[in-house]
Motif scaffolding. Structure first.
Motif, PDB file in Angstrom:
ATOM      1  N   CYS A 208      25.695 -15.084  11.550  1.00 24.52           N
ATOM      2  CA  CYS A 208      25.708 -15.565  12.936  1.00 24.52           C
ATOM      3  C   CYS A 208      24.408 -16.287  13.269  1.00 24.52           C
ATOM      4  CB  CYS A 208      25.927 -14.397  13.895  1.00 24.52           C
ATOM      5  SG  CYS A 208      27.571 -13.671  13.803  1.00 24.52           S
ATOM      6  N   LEU A 209      23.287 -15.727  12.829  1.00 24.22           N
ATOM      7  CA  LEU A 209      22.005 -16.397  13.060  1.00 24.22           C
ATOM      8  C   LEU A 209      21.966 -17.750  12.360  1.00 24.22           C
ATOM      9  CD1 LEU A 209      19.418 -13.480  12.632  1.00 24.22           C
ATOM     10  CD2 LEU A 209      20.188 -14.541  14.762  1.00 24.22           C
ATOM     11  N   THR A 210      22.438 -17.771  11.127  1.00 29.52           N
ATOM     12  CA  THR A 210      22.439 -19.022  10.373  1.00 29.52           C
ATOM     13  C   THR A 210      23.367 -20.042  11.019  1.00 29.52           C
ATOM     14  OG1 THR A 210      22.041 -17.768   8.341  1.00 29.52           O
ATOM     15  CG2 THR A 210      22.819 -20.030   8.091  1.00 29.52           C
ATOM     16  N   PHE A 211      24.509 -19.585  11.507  1.00 32.81           N
ATOM     17  CA  PHE A 211      25.445 -20.503  12.154  1.00 32.81           C
ATOM     18  C   PHE A 211      24.847 -21.092  13.424  1.00 32.81           C
ATOM     19  CE2 PHE A 211      29.023 -21.335  15.077  1.00 32.81           C
ATOM     20  CZ  PHE A 211      29.703 -22.281  14.313  1.00 32.81           C
ATOM     21  N   GLY A 212      24.120 -20.273  14.182  1.00 31.33           N
ATOM     22  CA  GLY A 212      23.452 -20.793  15.380  1.00 31.33           C
ATOM     23  C   GLY A 212      22.445 -21.873  15.038  1.00 31.33           C
ATOM     24  N   CYS A 213      21.655 -21.635  14.000  1.00 31.76           N
ATOM     25  CA  CYS A 213      20.684 -22.653  13.553  1.00 31.76           C
ATOM     26  C   CYS A 213      21.408 -23.905  13.066  1.00 31.76           C
ATOM     27  CB  CYS A 213      19.808 -22.085  12.443  1.00 31.76           C
ATOM     28  SG  CYS A 213      18.753 -20.716  12.956  1.00 31.76           S
ATOM     29  N   PHE A 214      22.528 -23.705  12.376  1.00 31.46           N
ATOM     30  CA  PHE A 214      23.282 -24.838  11.853  1.00 31.46           C
ATOM     31  C   PHE A 214      23.847 -25.692  12.990  1.00 31.46           C
ATOM     32  CE2 PHE A 214      27.360 -26.621  10.334  1.00 31.46           C
ATOM     33  CZ  PHE A 214      26.874 -27.439   9.335  1.00 31.46           C
ATOM     34  N   VAL A 215      24.360 -25.047  14.044  1.00 32.99           N
ATOM     35  CA  VAL A 215      24.884 -25.798  15.194  1.00 32.99           C
ATOM     36  C   VAL A 215      23.769 -26.604  15.847  1.00 32.99           C
ATOM     37  CG1 VAL A 215      25.847 -25.552  17.517  1.00 32.99           C
ATOM     38  CG2 VAL A 215      26.795 -24.226  15.626  1.00 32.99           C
ATOM     39  N   PHE A 216      22.598 -25.993  16.040  1.00 34.40           N
ATOM     40  CA  PHE A 216      21.460 -26.705  16.619  1.00 34.40           C
ATOM     41  C   PHE A 216      21.050 -27.879  15.733  1.00 34.40           C
ATOM     42  CE2 PHE A 216      16.870 -27.286  17.188  1.00 34.40           C
ATOM     43  CZ  PHE A 216      16.812 -27.473  18.565  1.00 34.40           C
ATOM     44  N   PHE A 217      21.083 -27.667  14.438  1.00 36.65           N
ATOM     45  CA  PHE A 217      20.744 -28.704  13.468  1.00 36.65           C
ATOM     46  C   PHE A 217      21.723 -29.874  13.555  1.00 36.65           C
ATOM     47  CE2 PHE A 217      21.605 -30.299   9.145  1.00 36.65           C
ATOM     48  CZ  PHE A 217      20.372 -30.796   8.805  1.00 36.65           C
ATOM     49  N   VAL A 218      23.018 -29.575  13.612  1.00 37.02           N
ATOM     50  CA  VAL A 218      24.034 -30.625  13.674  1.00 37.02           C
ATOM     51  C   VAL A 218      23.945 -31.399  14.980  1.00 37.02           C
ATOM     52  CG1 VAL A 218      26.517 -31.051  13.795  1.00 37.02           C
ATOM     53  CG2 VAL A 218      25.611 -29.475  12.085  1.00 37.02           C
TER      54      VAL A 218
END
Length: 209
Positions: free
Chosen positions: A88-98
């Motif tokens: 979940c933490l990684t997905f949040g960072c990934f969304v911000f990155f995208v």
């Protein structure tokens, strides 16, 4: 880093204001805090797992999936829950990155000159490549089915996501600094001059003897 590129390209006139020392602290503190909490939870939980298949890992560090393979207790479900928390933490960072890179791409495509677009892309592509390598290999390491797992594949994937990105990051970002480029050119020049001097001395010595 994606936010840094976003501000540099989309809001260059506000770069000093939006990315001052206070803003950097505000961004670094949650990243370090969540990283420390995540690693602490994983470390505490994995050390509490009973191991019934020996204590030798086919890996060069204590990677969580490799430790879970040695566990013979239902307590491994707690580690699976922690892995979901990390996801979940990684997905949040990934969304911000995208989202950041979508805004960057839109801003770059609006740049009228081809040279400006090339410069913007050359600034972003190294960071994009390193992050993509880290995310893709990390997903392979933690989400691949056991049927495709092998010691050699696990080792290669672990190196790609744990060693290569941290090694490339300082090289990529420092090479954009003109002072570091100049210092590196001087260092290479001195090295080449030393080699030439060494071979010239040996050649003169051979000719005299």
């Amino acid at each position: 880093m994606s936010y840094d590129r976003y501000v540099a390209i989309c809001k260059p006139l506000h770069y000093g204001t939006l990315l001052g020392s206070r803003a950097c602290v505000h961004m670094a503190a949650p990243a370090w805090g969540t990283g420390f909490l995540n690693s602490l939870l994983h470390t505490a939980n994995t050390f509490s797992l009973p191991l019934c298949q020996g204590n030798a890992l086919d890996q060069f560090f204590c990677e969580i999936p490799q430790i879970l393979k040695l566990s013979c207790s239902d307590s491994y479900l707690r580690e699976v829950g922690l892995l979901l928390f990390s996801a979940c933490l990684t997905f949040g960072c990934f969304v911000f990155f995208v989202v950041s890179y979508v805004q960057i791409l839109r801003a770059v495509l609006r740049i009228p000159s081809e040279q400006g677009r090339h410069k913007a892309f050359s600034t972003c592509l190294p960071h994009l490549a390193v992050v993509s390598l880290f995310i893709s290999t990390g997903m392979v390491a933690y989400l691949k089915p056991p049927s495709v797992s092998s010691p050699s594949l696990d080792l290669v994937v672990a190196v790609l996501y744990s060693v290569v990105p941290p090694t490339l990051n300082p090289l990529i970002y420092s090479m954009r600094n003109q002072e570091i480029k100049d210092a590196l050119r001087k260092l290479i020049g001195r090295f080449m001059a030393a080699i030439d001097s060494h071979f010239s001395t040996n050649y003169s010595h051979c000719m005299t003897t």
